[in-house]
Design a protein around this motif. Structure first.
Motif, mmCIF file in Angstrom:
data_model
loop_
_atom_site.group_PDB
_atom_site.id
_atom_site.type_symbol
_atom_site.label_atom_id
_atom_site.label_comp_id
_atom_site.label_asym_id
_atom_site.label_seq_id
_atom_site.Cartn_x
_atom_site.Cartn_y
_atom_site.Cartn_z
ATOM 1 N N PRO A 1 0.859 -1.168 -0.047
ATOM 2 C CA PRO A 1 -0.172 -0.111 0.117
ATOM 3 C C PRO A 1 0.930 1.284 0.191
ATOM 4 C CG PRO A 1 -0.779 -1.643 1.451
ATOM 5 C CD PRO A 1 0.596 -2.208 1.070
ATOM 6 N N GLY A 2 0.221 2.283 -0.749
ATOM 7 C CA GLY A 2 1.161 3.521 -0.800
ATOM 8 C C GLY A 2 2.183 3.591 -1.854
ATOM 9 N N THR A 3 2.154 2.538 -2.771
ATOM 10 C CA THR A 3 2.958 2.471 -4.177
ATOM 11 C C THR A 3 2.125 3.044 -5.190
ATOM 12 O OG1 THR A 3 2.926 0.397 -4.415
ATOM 13 C CG2 THR A 3 4.502 0.993 -3.010
ATOM 14 N N ALA A 4 2.934 3.155 -6.235
ATOM 15 C CA ALA A 4 2.035 3.630 -7.467
ATOM 16 C C ALA A 4 1.842 2.484 -8.531
ATOM 17 C CB ALA A 4 2.992 4.555 -8.049
ATOM 18 N N PHE B 1 -2.670 11.827 0.691
ATOM 19 C CA PHE B 1 -2.341 10.465 0.529
ATOM 20 C C PHE B 1 -1.062 10.334 1.433
ATOM 21 C CE2 PHE B 1 -5.112 11.059 -2.936
ATOM 22 C CZ PHE B 1 -5.923 10.112 -3.010
ATOM 23 N N ASN B 2 -0.901 9.053 1.908
ATOM 24 C CA ASN B 2 0.350 8.566 2.612
ATOM 25 C C ASN B 2 1.081 7.725 1.747
ATOM 26 O OD1 ASN B 2 -0.081 10.271 5.165
ATOM 27 N ND2 ASN B 2 -1.468 8.467 5.502
ATOM 28 N N VAL B 3 2.140 8.196 1.017
ATOM 29 C CA VAL B 3 2.762 7.465 -0.102
ATOM 30 C C VAL B 3 4.068 6.923 0.354
ATOM 31 C CG1 VAL B 3 1.794 8.813 -2.069
ATOM 32 C CG2 VAL B 3 3.991 9.677 -1.197
ATOM 33 N N ARG B 4 4.589 5.842 -0.011
ATOM 34 C CA ARG B 4 5.513 5.105 0.298
ATOM 35 C C ARG B 4 6.789 5.706 -0.260
ATOM 36 N NH1 ARG B 4 5.758 0.620 3.463
ATOM 37 N NH2 ARG B 4 3.429 0.623 3.231
ATOM 38 N N LEU C 1 7.852 15.037 -6.038
ATOM 39 C CA LEU C 1 8.066 13.611 -6.061
ATOM 40 C C LEU C 1 7.882 12.738 -7.459
ATOM 41 C CD1 LEU C 1 6.407 12.716 -2.514
ATOM 42 C CD2 LEU C 1 9.053 13.292 -3.204
ATOM 43 N N THR C 2 8.361 11.759 -7.494
ATOM 44 C CA THR C 2 7.982 10.931 -8.958
ATOM 45 C C THR C 2 8.304 9.647 -8.360
ATOM 46 O OG1 THR C 2 8.531 10.621 -11.235
ATOM 47 C CG2 THR C 2 10.445 10.909 -9.728
ATOM 48 N N THR C 3 8.174 8.497 -8.970
ATOM 49 C CA THR C 3 8.309 7.195 -8.758
ATOM 50 C C THR C 3 9.588 6.675 -9.248
ATOM 51 O OG1 THR C 3 7.252 6.573 -10.803
ATOM 52 C CG2 THR C 3 5.665 6.662 -8.882
ATOM 53 N N ASN C 4 10.249 5.565 -8.557
ATOM 54 C CA ASN C 4 11.280 4.816 -8.829
ATOM 55 C C ASN C 4 11.079 3.721 -9.651
ATOM 56 O OD1 ASN C 4 10.566 3.099 -6.644
ATOM 57 N ND2 ASN C 4 12.438 3.616 -5.530
ATOM 58 N N ALA C 5 11.810 2.705 -9.743
ATOM 59 C CA ALA C 5 11.413 1.519 -10.592
ATOM 60 C C ALA C 5 10.656 0.615 -9.827
ATOM 61 C CB ALA C 5 12.976 0.711 -11.001
ATOM 62 N N ALA C 6 10.522 0.717 -8.489
ATOM 63 C CA ALA C 6 9.758 -0.238 -7.603
ATOM 64 C C ALA C 6 8.437 0.490 -7.375
ATOM 65 C CB ALA C 6 10.322 -0.535 -6.237
ATOM 66 N N GLY C 7 7.931 1.684 -7.780
ATOM 67 C CA GLY C 7 6.900 2.323 -7.748
ATOM 68 C C GLY C 7 6.613 2.983 -6.561
ATOM 69 N N LYS C 8 7.753 3.298 -5.727
ATOM 70 C CA LYS C 8 7.981 4.039 -4.543
ATOM 71 C C LYS C 8 8.092 5.591 -4.893
ATOM 72 C CE LYS C 8 9.183 0.118 -1.891
ATOM 73 N NZ LYS C 8 10.265 -0.669 -1.501
ATOM 74 N N PHE C 9 7.954 6.304 -4.365
ATOM 75 C CA PHE C 9 8.085 7.962 -4.308
ATOM 76 C C PHE C 9 9.442 8.135 -4.074
ATOM 77 C CE2 PHE C 9 3.752 6.988 -4.843
ATOM 78 C CZ PHE C 9 3.332 7.726 -5.775
ATOM 79 N N VAL C 10 10.094 9.091 -4.779
ATOM 80 C CA VAL C 10 11.376 9.628 -4.455
ATOM 81 C C VAL C 10 11.411 11.018 -5.231
ATOM 82 C CG1 VAL C 10 12.590 7.374 -4.595
ATOM 83 C CG2 VAL C 10 12.415 8.790 -6.769
ATOM 84 N N VAL D 1 6.522 15.430 -12.443
ATOM 85 C CA VAL D 1 6.181 15.469 -10.928
ATOM 86 C C VAL D 1 4.711 14.966 -10.760
ATOM 87 C CG1 VAL D 1 6.067 16.920 -9.094
ATOM 88 C CG2 VAL D 1 7.655 17.503 -10.831
ATOM 89 N N ILE D 2 4.951 13.883 -10.023
ATOM 90 C CA ILE D 2 3.515 13.058 -9.588
ATOM 91 C C ILE D 2 2.833 13.366 -8.516
ATOM 92 C CG2 ILE D 2 2.339 10.821 -9.177
ATOM 93 C CD1 ILE D 2 4.772 9.797 -10.887
ATOM 94 N N MET D 3 3.542 13.863 -7.345
ATOM 95 C CA MET D 3 2.931 14.087 -6.058
ATOM 96 C C MET D 3 3.800 15.119 -5.408
ATOM 97 S SD MET D 3 0.391 12.142 -5.506
ATOM 98 C CE MET D 3 -0.149 11.906 -3.926
ATOM 99 N N ILE D 4 3.225 16.013 -4.570
ATOM 100 C CA ILE D 4 4.137 16.934 -3.833
ATOM 101 C C ILE D 4 4.132 16.816 -2.512
ATOM 102 C CG2 ILE D 4 4.201 19.568 -3.104
ATOM 103 C CD1 ILE D 4 4.382 19.117 -6.271
ATOM 104 N N ALA D 5 5.220 16.744 -1.783
ATOM 105 C CA ALA D 5 5.169 16.304 -0.428
ATOM 106 C C ALA D 5 4.578 17.427 0.666
ATOM 107 C CB ALA D 5 6.748 16.060 0.060
ATOM 108 N N GLU D 6 3.626 16.997 1.544
ATOM 109 C CA GLU D 6 3.123 17.858 2.416
ATOM 110 C C GLU D 6 3.803 18.053 3.625
ATOM 111 O OE1 GLU D 6 0.552 20.175 2.062
ATOM 112 O OE2 GLU D 6 0.774 19.912 -0.140
ATOM 113 N N GLU D 7 4.925 17.086 3.857
ATOM 114 C CA GLU D 7 5.532 17.419 5.076
ATOM 115 C C GLU D 7 7.180 16.941 4.848
ATOM 116 O OE1 GLU D 7 4.858 14.054 7.988
ATOM 117 O OE2 GLU D 7 4.582 12.684 6.263
ATOM 118 N N ALA D 8 8.035 17.108 5.772
ATOM 119 C CA ALA D 8 9.346 16.787 5.753
ATOM 120 C C ALA D 8 9.686 15.612 6.589
ATOM 121 C CB ALA D 8 10.153 17.996 6.350
#
Length: 149
Positions: A30-33, A86-89, A102-111, A119-126
């Motif tokens: 959960p939380g992956t793209a 959303f809480n993304v991984r 944030l974009t995705t890496n090869a494993a669908g996680k956000f980097v 750019v797919i997502m914008i971080a709302e926290e540090a």
């Protein structure tokens, strides 16, 4: 252990996000793209260029955010909207600043996105993930068509 216990983070005065249910050949946390692959879902790859869904926690089977959907299961993919959180991984050793692209890496996680990446997502926290495990970071959907210059 995850920092959050749900993937959809609100706002609480709105209905849950729109979802799609599809079979996914890979095991997904959960939380992956996710992306569409014909009539199924596939794990998003590096800098996914198509419509992205966020894998929801499997609340129907009373599973938590660290329990993976099994390969060939019917997975719930949430369609992110601009005003929803959303809480993304993010993988370990990832340092995310508030407002980071944030974009995705090869494993669908956000980097953190680098030059030329979508750019797919914008971080709302540090959050500096030095925990040694993937963690969830609060984010919202980026405006369509943004690429890091």
């Amino acid at each position: 252990m995850a920092r959050y216990n749900k993937i959809f983070a609100g706002p609480v005065d709105q209905n849950k996000p729109q979802v799609q249910e599809r079979i996914c050949a890979a095991s997904i946390l959960p939380g992956t793209a996710l992306i569409e692959s014909g009539a199924n879902f596939a794990q998003a790859g590096a800098a996914a260029a198509t419509k992205v869904y966020i894998a929801q926690d499997n609340y129907l089977a009373q599973k938590g955010v660290d329990d993976a959907w099994l390969a060939n299961d019917r997975i719930i993919g949430m369609e992110p909207l601009d005003e929803q959180f959303f809480n993304v991984r993010v993988p370990t050793a990832t340092n995310v600043a508030r407002g980071a692209n944030l974009t995705t890496n090869a494993a669908g996680k956000f980097v953190v996105a680098t030059t030329g990446q979508r750019v797919i997502m914008i971080a709302e926290e540090a959050y500096n993930n030095t925990s040694g495990a993937d963690q969830l970071v609060r984010a919202r959907k980026a405006q369509p068509g943004i690429v890091v210059p």
